[in-house]
Design an enzyme around this catalytic site. Structure first.
Site, PDB file in Angstrom:
ATOM      1  N   ASN A  80      -4.249  70.668  25.568  1.00  0.00           N
ATOM      2  CA  ASN A  80      -3.866  71.922  26.198  1.00  0.00           C
ATOM      3  C   ASN A  80      -4.997  72.925  25.978  1.00  0.00           C
ATOM      4  OD1 ASN A  80      -2.276  73.895  27.477  1.00  0.00           O
ATOM      5  ND2 ASN A  80      -0.410  73.089  26.532  1.00  0.00           N
ATOM      6  N   HIS A  81      -4.795  74.178  26.377  1.00  0.00           N
ATOM      7  CA  HIS A  81      -5.812  75.207  26.181  1.00  0.00           C
ATOM      8  C   HIS A  81      -5.428  76.124  25.018  1.00  0.00           C
ATOM      9  CE1 HIS A  81      -7.716  75.105  30.473  1.00  0.00           C
ATOM     10  NE2 HIS A  81      -7.549  73.909  29.954  1.00  0.00           N
ATOM     11  N   TYR A  82      -6.363  76.295  24.086  1.00  0.00           N
ATOM     12  CA  TYR A  82      -6.155  77.253  23.004  1.00  0.00           C
ATOM     13  C   TYR A  82      -6.247  78.667  23.577  1.00  0.00           C
ATOM     14  CZ  TYR A  82      -6.973  79.931  18.754  1.00  0.00           C
ATOM     15  OH  TYR A  82      -6.881  80.860  17.747  1.00  0.00           O
ATOM     16  N   LEU A  88     -10.095  81.219  29.161  1.00  0.00           N
ATOM     17  CA  LEU A  88      -9.232  80.035  29.074  1.00  0.00           C
ATOM     18  C   LEU A  88      -9.752  78.871  29.919  1.00  0.00           C
ATOM     19  CD1 LEU A  88      -5.741  81.776  29.274  1.00  0.00           C
ATOM     20  CD2 LEU A  88      -6.886  80.863  27.248  1.00  0.00           C
ATOM     21  N   ILE A 101     -12.174  75.049  23.833  1.00  0.00           N
ATOM     22  CA  ILE A 101     -10.838  75.663  23.856  1.00  0.00           C
ATOM     23  C   ILE A 101      -9.718  74.630  23.937  1.00  0.00           C
ATOM     24  CG2 ILE A 101     -11.641  77.843  24.818  1.00  0.00           C
ATOM     25  CD1 ILE A 101     -10.555  76.862  27.552  1.00  0.00           C
TER      26      ILE A 101
END
Length: 208
Positions: A80-82, A88, A101
């Site tokens: 997923n994306h941090y 992002l 990320i």
């Protein structure tokens, strides 16, 4: 037997893959419009009946067990994306040599004999127990126990398929590891409605 689906790069369609002969030999079907990343393993007898998108990595693979029934548009993401950084977009980070990320909670493991309905999304770090059911449109963010039925966004367990006694027996029996000959000898087992009698001793109907 688990079959690894090898890809030269992420997003290559399964159709025409060099593993096709192995898939046929192990009675595995993968819809030709599916896109499955490297380091995904699929168990014998599993059917992916509609286009699927499965993301996996060497560090965080995806494993799908035997005899699973998977409907259209399954999406599995092991990353997923941090959200702590202002940007992002991964490409932006790479362009300017900024921190990665990617946010990964772990591998995705789907047990044996699992039924997954249409348009299900399974996120990083989730373990789906043997015999579980994921209702159509579910977004699975947490582990689902064996022989449970889960639905919704986020997916929540709404009931168990069988009594705790029967579930414990089924997890011991591991019918998905049986030979075809043993499956044939145990037709009564597969024809019995296990939801009717919560105290049923399934060992009394099994044939070695």
């Amino acid at each position: 037997m688990l079959q690894r689906i090898f890809k030269k790069k992420f997003g290559v369609p399964v159709k025409g893959n060099s593993q096709d002969a192995d898939l046929l030999e192990n009675d595995i079907y993968i819809h030709p419009d599916s896109r499955i990343s490297e380091f995904t393993t699929i168990g014998a007898g599993t059917k992916i009946n509609g286009p699927a998108f499965i993301s996996s990595t060497k560090e965080f693979p995806c494993q799908i067990g035997k005899y699973c029934a998977i409907a259209h548009n399954l999406r599995i993401r092991t990353r997923n994306h941090y959200t702590g950084y202002i940007n992002l977009q991964g490409e932006f980070q790479r362009k300017y040599n900024l921190p990665n990320i990617a946010s990964i909670k772990g591998s995705v493991i789907i047990g044996n004999g699992v039924w997954i309905g249409d348009n299900v999304i399974i996120l990083s770090g989730v373990n789906i127990g043997d015999g579980a059911v994921l209702g159509a449109g579910s977004v699975v963010t947490k582990n689902i126990p064996p022989y449970s039925i889960a639905v919704g966004n986020p997916a929540k367990v709404i009931k168990k398929r069988f009594s705790d006694k029967i579930i414990a027996q089924l997890l011991e029996v591991k019918w998905w590891d049986w030979s075809e000959e043993k499956i044939e000898r145990n037709r009564r087992f597969f024809e019995t409605d296990l939801s009717i009698d919560e105290n049923l001793d399934i060992y009394q109907i099994l044939v070695d």
